[in-house]
Design an enzyme around this catalytic site. Structure first.
Site, PDB file in Angstrom:
ATOM      1  N   ASP A 222       0.824  -1.214   0.000  1.00 35.04           N
ATOM      2  CA  ASP A 222       0.000   0.000   0.000  1.00 35.04           C
ATOM      3  C   ASP A 222       0.859   1.265   0.000  1.00 35.04           C
ATOM      4  OD1 ASP A 222      -2.360   1.400  -0.030  1.00 35.04           O
ATOM      5  OD2 ASP A 222      -2.690   1.276   2.132  1.00 35.04           O
TER       6      ASP A 222
ATOM      7  N   ASN B  36       1.197   3.478  -2.973  1.00 28.94           N
ATOM      8  CA  ASN B  36       1.713   3.952  -4.269  1.00 28.94           C
ATOM      9  C   ASN B  36       1.230   5.361  -4.596  1.00 28.94           C
ATOM     10  OD1 ASN B  36       2.681   1.378  -4.488  1.00 28.94           O
ATOM     11  ND2 ASN B  36       1.284   0.736  -6.129  1.00 28.94           N
TER      12      ASN B  36
ATOM     13  N   TRP C  50       2.896   8.001  -2.428  1.00 23.36           N
ATOM     14  CA  TRP C  50       4.303   8.142  -2.828  1.00 23.36           C
ATOM     15  C   TRP C  50       4.411   9.109  -4.010  1.00 23.36           C
ATOM     16  CZ3 TRP C  50       7.193   7.293  -7.221  1.00 23.36           C
ATOM     17  CH2 TRP C  50       8.580   7.150  -7.058  1.00 23.36           C
TER      18      TRP C  50
ATOM     19  N   ARG D  66      -0.456   9.388 -10.003  1.00 21.05           N
ATOM     20  CA  ARG D  66      -0.537   8.120  -9.256  1.00 21.05           C
ATOM     21  C   ARG D  66       0.040   6.955 -10.045  1.00 21.05           C
ATOM     22  NH1 ARG D  66      -4.036   7.855  -4.884  1.00 21.05           N
ATOM     23  NH2 ARG D  66      -4.399   5.632  -5.192  1.00 21.05           N
TER      24      ARG D  66
ATOM     25  N   HIS E 110       2.331   3.605  -9.093  1.00 23.40           N
ATOM     26  CA  HIS E 110       2.054   2.183  -9.357  1.00 23.40           C
ATOM     27  C   HIS E 110       3.219   1.538 -10.118  1.00 23.40           C
ATOM     28  CE1 HIS E 110      -1.840   2.569  -7.645  1.00 23.40           C
ATOM     29  NE2 HIS E 110      -2.363   3.293  -8.611  1.00 23.40           N
TER      30      HIS E 110
ATOM     31  N   SER F 236      -7.604  -5.222  -5.033  1.00 17.82           N
ATOM     32  CA  SER F 236      -8.696  -5.805  -4.246  1.00 17.82           C
ATOM     33  C   SER F 236     -10.018  -5.733  -5.000  1.00 17.82           C
ATOM     34  CB  SER F 236      -8.826  -5.077  -2.904  1.00 17.82           C
ATOM     35  OG  SER F 236      -9.447  -3.820  -3.086  1.00 17.82           O
TER      36      SER F 236
ATOM     37  N   GLU G 203     -12.493  -4.367  -3.961  1.00 22.31           N
ATOM     38  CA  GLU G 203     -12.985  -3.001  -3.725  1.00 22.31           C
ATOM     39  C   GLU G 203     -12.242  -1.967  -4.587  1.00 22.31           C
ATOM     40  OE1 GLU G 203     -12.223  -5.229  -1.217  1.00 22.31           O
ATOM     41  OE2 GLU G 203     -14.339  -5.723  -1.012  1.00 22.31           O
TER      42      GLU G 203
ATOM     43  N   TRP H 155     -12.014  -1.966  -7.616  1.00 17.92           N
ATOM     44  CA  TRP H 155     -12.784  -1.692  -8.843  1.00 17.92           C
ATOM     45  C   TRP H 155     -13.570  -0.387  -8.705  1.00 17.92           C
ATOM     46  CZ3 TRP H 155     -11.418  -4.171 -13.013  1.00 17.92           C
ATOM     47  CH2 TRP H 155     -10.985  -5.496 -12.958  1.00 17.92           C
TER      48      TRP H 155
ATOM     49  N   LEU I 181      10.296 -20.670  -4.597  1.00 17.99           N
ATOM     50  CA  LEU I 181       9.380 -19.741  -3.918  1.00 17.99           C
ATOM     51  C   LEU I 181       8.047 -19.792  -4.644  1.00 17.99           C
ATOM     52  CD1 LEU I 181       8.746 -17.189  -2.055  1.00 17.99           C
ATOM     53  CD2 LEU I 181       9.555 -15.813  -3.965  1.00 17.99           C
TER      54      LEU I 181
ATOM     55  N   ARG J 149       2.242  -4.793   6.178  1.00 20.16           N
ATOM     56  CA  ARG J 149       1.529  -3.750   5.431  1.00 20.16           C
ATOM     57  C   ARG J 149       2.348  -2.468   5.463  1.00 20.16           C
ATOM     58  NH1 ARG J 149      -4.763  -2.260   4.750  1.00 20.16           N
ATOM     59  NH2 ARG J 149      -4.445  -0.573   3.265  1.00 20.16           N
TER      60      ARG J 149
ATOM     61  N   SER K 174      -7.988  -4.623   5.346  1.00 19.27           N
ATOM     62  CA  SER K 174      -8.629  -4.295   4.061  1.00 19.27           C
ATOM     63  C   SER K 174      -9.094  -5.519   3.281  1.00 19.27           C
ATOM     64  CB  SER K 174      -7.694  -3.406   3.212  1.00 19.27           C
ATOM     65  OG  SER K 174      -7.422  -2.192   3.858  1.00 19.27           O
TER      66      SER K 174
HETATM   67  C1  IPE Z   1      -5.414  -2.652  -0.062  1.00 18.69           C
HETATM   68  O1  IPE Z   1      -5.101  -1.300  -0.194  1.00 18.69           O
HETATM   69  C2  IPE Z   1      -5.375  -3.307  -1.403  1.00 18.69           C
HETATM   70  C3  IPE Z   1      -4.067  -3.411  -2.034  1.00 18.69           C
HETATM   71  C4  IPE Z   1      -2.936  -3.065  -1.504  1.00 18.69           C
HETATM   72  C5  IPE Z   1      -4.059  -3.974  -3.355  1.00 18.69           C
HETATM   73  P1  IPE Z   1      -6.204  -0.165  -0.323  1.00 18.69           P
HETATM   74  O2  IPE Z   1      -5.483   1.108  -0.521  1.00 18.69           O
HETATM   75  O3  IPE Z   1      -7.204  -0.541  -1.361  1.00 18.69           O
HETATM   76  O4  IPE Z   1      -6.913  -0.249   1.111  1.00 18.69           O
HETATM   77  P2  IPE Z   1      -7.733   0.855   1.905  1.00 18.69           P
HETATM   78  O5  IPE Z   1      -8.725   1.448   0.958  1.00 18.69           O
HETATM   79  O6  IPE Z   1      -6.750   1.884   2.387  1.00 18.69           O
HETATM   80  O7  IPE Z   1      -8.345   0.106   3.049  1.00 18.69           O
HETATM   81  C1  IPE Z   2      -1.588   0.361  -3.410  1.00 14.63           C
HETATM   82  O1  IPE Z   2      -1.404   1.732  -3.447  1.00 14.63           O
HETATM   83  C2  IPE Z   2      -1.897  -0.200  -4.775  1.00 14.63           C
HETATM   84  C3  IPE Z   2      -3.315  -0.564  -4.971  1.00 14.63           C
HETATM   85  C4  IPE Z   2      -4.245  -0.534  -4.056  1.00 14.63           C
HETATM   86  C5  IPE Z   2      -3.691  -1.001  -6.300  1.00 14.63           C
HETATM   87  P1  IPE Z   2      -2.617   2.762  -3.404  1.00 14.63           P
HETATM   88  O2  IPE Z   2      -3.020   3.065  -4.800  1.00 14.63           O
HETATM   89  O3  IPE Z   2      -3.696   2.271  -2.523  1.00 14.63           O
HETATM   90  O4  IPE Z   2      -1.902   4.020  -2.770  1.00 14.63           O
HETATM   91  P2  IPE Z   2      -2.479   4.989  -1.653  1.00 14.63           P
HETATM   92  O5  IPE Z   2      -2.932   4.136  -0.513  1.00 14.63           O
HETATM   93  O6  IPE Z   2      -3.611   5.736  -2.275  1.00 14.63           O
HETATM   94  O7  IPE Z   2      -1.324   5.864  -1.289  1.00 14.63           O
HETATM   95 MG    MG Z   3      -4.077   2.461  -0.526  1.00 14.36          MG
END
Ligand code: IPE
Ligand code: IPE
Ligand code: MG
Length: 252
Positions: free
Chosen positions: A31, A33, A36, A44, A48, A76, A78, A80, A142, A199, A207
Site C-alpha cells: 500500500d 503507491n 508516494w 498516481r 504504481h 482488491s 474493492e 474496482w 518460492l 503492510r 482491508s
Molecule cells: C489494499 O489497499 C489493497 C491493495 C494493496 C491492493 P487499499 O489502498 O485498497 O486499502 P484501503 O482502501 O486503504 O483500506
Molecule cells: C496500493 O497503493 C496499490 C493498490 C491498491 C492497487 P494505493 O493506490 O492504494 O496508494 P495509496 O494508498 O492511495 O497511497
Molecule cells: Mg491504498
C-alpha cells in the site's frame, strides 16, 4: 578485582524470548503507491509503476531469504471502485509485469499463481496468467501468489456456495463440514496460512485480505510507502517476526 554484577539487569521479569523462527509464508499488503507519487508531485500511475519495481525487489529478496510462500495483494475487489483511468493504468502495468517479469521469475525458480475473481479480469490478462502459471508450475524455490480482484469475504462466500452445492447434490452431509473442508474450498487450499503479514504505508488494517487464513498471523505495519520498500525492509520484518512469541490461544 572482579567487576560488580549490575543488579539493574536482574530487576523485573526477564523479557519474553521470541520464537526466533523464520516464517514459511509472508503476505504483503503493498500500500501507498498513490501517496508516494503525490508526495513527489507525480501522477498516481508513476507510483504504481514504482510499486511494480518494489514487487520485483521483494520477490528477489524473499527467494534469497528462503521464504517458501510470498502472497501479495495487488488489486482488491474493492479497488474496482477507483476511477476508470486508474484501473486501466493498473491493468496495463499488470500486463507488462506478466510479460516482462516472467522470464526472471521462471529463471529464479519462482512459481507464480493468481488468486481472486478472475472473471472480472480481461480475457487477454487471463491468458497471460494461464501462460505464466503453466510455465512456472514446476518451480519450487518460492511460490509467489498474487491476489488480483481479490476479497477475503468474497472468497469465504464462494467457499460456502461450493459446499452448499455439494450438500444439495448429496455429495456430502452438512454436518460433515469442518474447518478443513472449508479451507479446501478457498483459493489457498494447498497453501499454508500466512505466518506474517506486512503492510506498508502506515495504515493499520487488513482491508479484506486473506481473512480466514490470517486468523493467527503476526502483523508488522510499517510507515514506509510501498514504492520505497526494499529487501532490507523485508529482513527487518522477519527480525520483528522472530522476536514474537506465538501462542495460538495456549497458555504462555
Ligand atoms: C489494499 O489497499 C489493497 C491493495 C494493496 C491492493 P487499499 O489502498 O485498497 O486499502 P484501503 O482502501 O486503504 O483500506
Ligand atoms: C496500493 O497503493 C496499490 C493498490 C491498491 C492497487 P494505493 O493506490 O492504494 O496508494 P495509496 O494508498 O492511495 O497511497
Ligand atoms: Mg491504498
Amino acid at each position: 578485582m572482579s567487576q560488580p554484577i549490575s543488579t539493574a539487569l536482574t530487576i523485573g521479569p526477564a523479557p519474553e524470548p521470541g520464537d526466533g523462527a523464520a516464517p514459511r509464508h509472508v503476505a504483503i499488503i503493498m500500500d501507498g503507491n498513490g501517496r508516494w507519487a503525490q508526495a513527489k508531485g507525480l501522477p498516481r500511475t508513476i507510483g504504481h509503476r514504482e510499486g511494480a519495481e518494489a514487487l520485483r525487489r521483494a520477490v528477489r529478496a524473499a527467494a534469497d531469504l528462503g521464504i517458501e510462500y510470498l502472497t501479495v495483494f495487488g488489486f482488491s475487489s474493492e479497488n474496482w471502485k477507483r476511477p476508470a483511468a486508474e484501473i486501466t493504468d493498473l491493468m496495463g502495468l499488470l500486463r507488462l509485469y506478466l510479460r516482462r517479469e516472467i522470464d526472471e521469475i521462471d529463471r529464479n525458480g519462482v512459481r507464480l499463481r493468481v488468486i481472486g475473481d478472475r472473471d472480472r479480469l480481461s480475457p487477454d490478462i487471463n491468458k497471460l496468467i494461464d501462460t505464466a502459471e503453466a510455465r512456472t508450475a514446476a518451480n519450487r524455490r518460492l511460490c509467489l501468489t498474487v491476489a488480483l480482484s481479490y476479497g477475503g469475504r468474497a472468497e469465504i462466500v464462494r467457499a460456502a456456495q461450493k459446499l452448499a452445492q455439494k450438500v444439495a447434490a448429496g455429495e456430502i452431509a452438512a454436518d460433515s463440514i469442518d474447518e478443513d473442508a472449508f479451507q479446501r474450498c478457498l483459493f489457498t487450499a494447498d497453501i499454508p496460512d500466512p505466518d506474517l503479514v506486512v503492510r506498508t504505508s502506515g495504515e493499520k488494517r487488513i482491508s479484506n485480505f486473506l481473512l480466514w487464513q490470517c486468523a493467527y498471523a503476526e502483523y508488522v505495519f510499517m510507515d514506509k510507502l510501498w514504492p520505497d520498500f526494499s529487501g532490507e525492509d523485508l529482513k527487518s520484518a522477519l527480525a520483528e517476526f522472530a522476536s514474537r512469541k506465538r501462542r495460538y490461544g495456549a497458555a504462555g
